[in-house]
Design a protein around this motif. Structure first.
Motif, PDB file in Angstrom:
ATOM      1  N   PRO A 275      57.434  60.613  72.971  1.00 41.47           N
ATOM      2  CA  PRO A 275      56.699  59.463  72.431  1.00 41.47           C
ATOM      3  C   PRO A 275      55.582  58.942  73.315  1.00 41.47           C
ATOM      4  O   PRO A 275      54.925  57.972  72.943  1.00 41.47           O
ATOM      5  N   ILE A 276      55.347  59.550  74.457  1.00 42.17           N
ATOM      6  CA  ILE A 276      54.356  59.053  75.410  1.00 42.17           C
ATOM      7  C   ILE A 276      53.241  60.085  75.577  1.00 42.17           C
ATOM      8  O   ILE A 276      53.509  61.281  75.667  1.00 42.17           O
ATOM      9  N   PRO A 277      51.975  59.664  75.621  1.00 48.16           N
ATOM     10  CA  PRO A 277      50.855  60.605  75.820  1.00 48.16           C
ATOM     11  C   PRO A 277      50.747  61.063  77.278  1.00 48.16           C
ATOM     12  O   PRO A 277      49.948  60.558  78.053  1.00 48.16           O
ATOM     13  N   TYR A 278      51.590  62.038  77.631  1.00 49.73           N
ATOM     14  CA  TYR A 278      51.697  62.468  79.026  1.00 49.73           C
ATOM     15  C   TYR A 278      50.411  63.088  79.550  1.00 49.73           C
ATOM     16  O   TYR A 278      50.057  62.912  80.719  1.00 49.73           O
TER      17      TYR A 278
ATOM     18  N   LEU B 291      49.692  50.395  65.690  1.00 56.55           N
ATOM     19  CA  LEU B 291      50.823  50.156  64.806  1.00 56.55           C
ATOM     20  C   LEU B 291      52.077  49.818  65.594  1.00 56.55           C
ATOM     21  O   LEU B 291      53.019  49.233  65.053  1.00 56.55           O
ATOM     22  N   ALA B 292      52.099  50.204  66.866  1.00 55.06           N
ATOM     23  CA  ALA B 292      53.286  50.012  67.693  1.00 55.06           C
ATOM     24  C   ALA B 292      53.440  48.556  68.089  1.00 55.06           C
ATOM     25  O   ALA B 292      52.454  47.856  68.323  1.00 55.06           O
TER      26      ALA B 292
ATOM     27  N   PRO C 288      55.693  55.228  67.902  1.00 57.56           N
ATOM     28  CA  PRO C 288      56.312  55.110  69.235  1.00 57.56           C
ATOM     29  C   PRO C 288      56.229  53.676  69.743  1.00 57.56           C
ATOM     30  O   PRO C 288      55.263  52.958  69.482  1.00 57.56           O
ATOM     31  N   ARG C 289      57.227  53.255  70.510  1.00 60.67           N
ATOM     32  CA  ARG C 289      57.310  51.880  70.982  1.00 60.67           C
ATOM     33  C   ARG C 289      56.880  51.728  72.438  1.00 60.67           C
ATOM     34  O   ARG C 289      56.970  50.644  73.006  1.00 60.67           O
ATOM     35  N   HIS C 290      56.413  52.811  73.054  1.00 59.62           N
ATOM     36  CA  HIS C 290      56.156  52.772  74.495  1.00 59.62           C
ATOM     37  C   HIS C 290      54.710  53.139  74.806  1.00 59.62           C
ATOM     38  O   HIS C 290      54.444  53.943  75.694  1.00 59.62           O
TER      39      HIS C 290
END
Length: 312
Positions: free
Chosen positions: A65-68, A135-136, A103-105
């Motif tokens: 969920p994170i754009p690494y 949207l998160a 994603p919430r993070h």
């Protein structure tokens, strides 16, 4: 490909850095990354080229969920402040899996990206699509996710700018921050706003060199008057182009030459209205709705158009 080796074992090449830059310019990023390990001199030239044009796409899913990729680039550039002046083109896009909730993070990546972009002063091209970031849920102040990044940025050399995120009714709209940011872009030629669907108020003297715009009809109606826009591409539904905003789009300082309506299914009434208000259009790109025939759609339309039709 030049094989990597210890820096001290490679003799210096009697070529100016400008020549090496021309040679390296034909190589893909993976090869440039290898070249950075050949010698100190090769590293200095190839590394600046790698960071000059950055293209990142992060796919966000339930398992990731994170754009690494974005975060790694941010940390890498912050650790190499000597390359800030070399960065000329940034292309960052986040996409999400529509089967899962947003994603919430994403707060930390948004803040980190804002920190990095705020340090760049020589940027010439910015393409920023934040996918589900707007949207998160967030505990930050109520402004659009894009605005959290650009509000402290200053790009006096920026010529191309594309901004946006995924959109649905009820999400946080843009605020005055977007208008203030655009007004600061004194060199901007090309602008794309993918999810801005309302009037945009900026000073009349701002964006004096704007040549092309892609976005919603309502935004175009407030952005085009008095500016030298020759290329216009509209997003949304053909019903979004109405008797209020269409006349305002024609009030440019130079005649509109190119109109792209291929992002919407155009009905005959829209084409007639375009013909009435924009008779000087030289190139019209349009996607016709299936229920209308080409013959019916063309009836009564100015034949002066150079038409590029793509019936759907």
């Amino acid at each position: 490909m030049i094989a990597p080796a210890a820096h001290h074992s490679i003799p210096d090449i009697a070529l100016p850095n400008e020549t090496l830059t021309v040679v390296f310019d034909e190589l893909p990023p993976s090869t440039l990354a290898t070249i950075t390990r050949v010698s100190h001199r090769f590293n200095a030239v190839a590394e600046r080229m790698l960071y000059a044009s950055v293209l990142i796409t992060d796919m966000l899913a339930e398992a990731s969920p994170i754009p690494y990729k974005t975060l790694r680039w941010c940390e890498s550039l912050l650790g190499r402040p000597h390359l800030l002046s070399a960065t000329k083109r940034i292309h960052v896009r986040w996409h999400s899996d529509p089967q899962y909730p947003p994603p919430r993070h994403l707060t930390t990546p948004v803040v980190k990206l804002a920190d990095v972009l705020g340090l760049l002063r020589y940027l010439e091209s910015l393409d920023l699509f934040l996918g589900p970031a707007n949207l998160a849920p967030t505990c930050l102040e109520p402004i659009h996710a894009i605005e959290r990044i650009i509000r402290d940025c200053y790009f006096p050399m920026l010529r191309y700018c594309s901004l946006g995120a995924e959109w649905c009714k009820g999400v946080q709209p843009y605020t005055h921050v977007l208008g203030s940011f655009l007004a600061s872009l004194t060199s901007l030629r090309h602008l794309k706003l993918q999810d801005h669907h309302s009037p945009l108020n900026i000073p009349s003297q701002a964006l004096p060199f704007l040549t092309s715009f892609r976005g919603s009809p309502d935004t175009a109606a407030y952005l085009l008057p008095g500016r030298p826009v020759q290329y216009l591409s509209l997003l949304g539904q053909d019903s979004d182009v109405n008797r209020e905003n269409l006349p305002r789009m024609t009030d440019t300082s130079v005649p509109l030459r190119y109109l792209d309506l291929s992002a919407m299914s155009a009905r005959p009434i829209l084409l007639r209205n375009i013909s009435t208000h924009m008779p000087g259009i030289e190139v019209l790109k349009v996607r016709l709705a299936l229920r209308h025939t080409l013959h019916y759609a063309l009836s009564g339309i100015n034949r002066g158009f150079s038409q590029d039709f793509h019936p759907s």
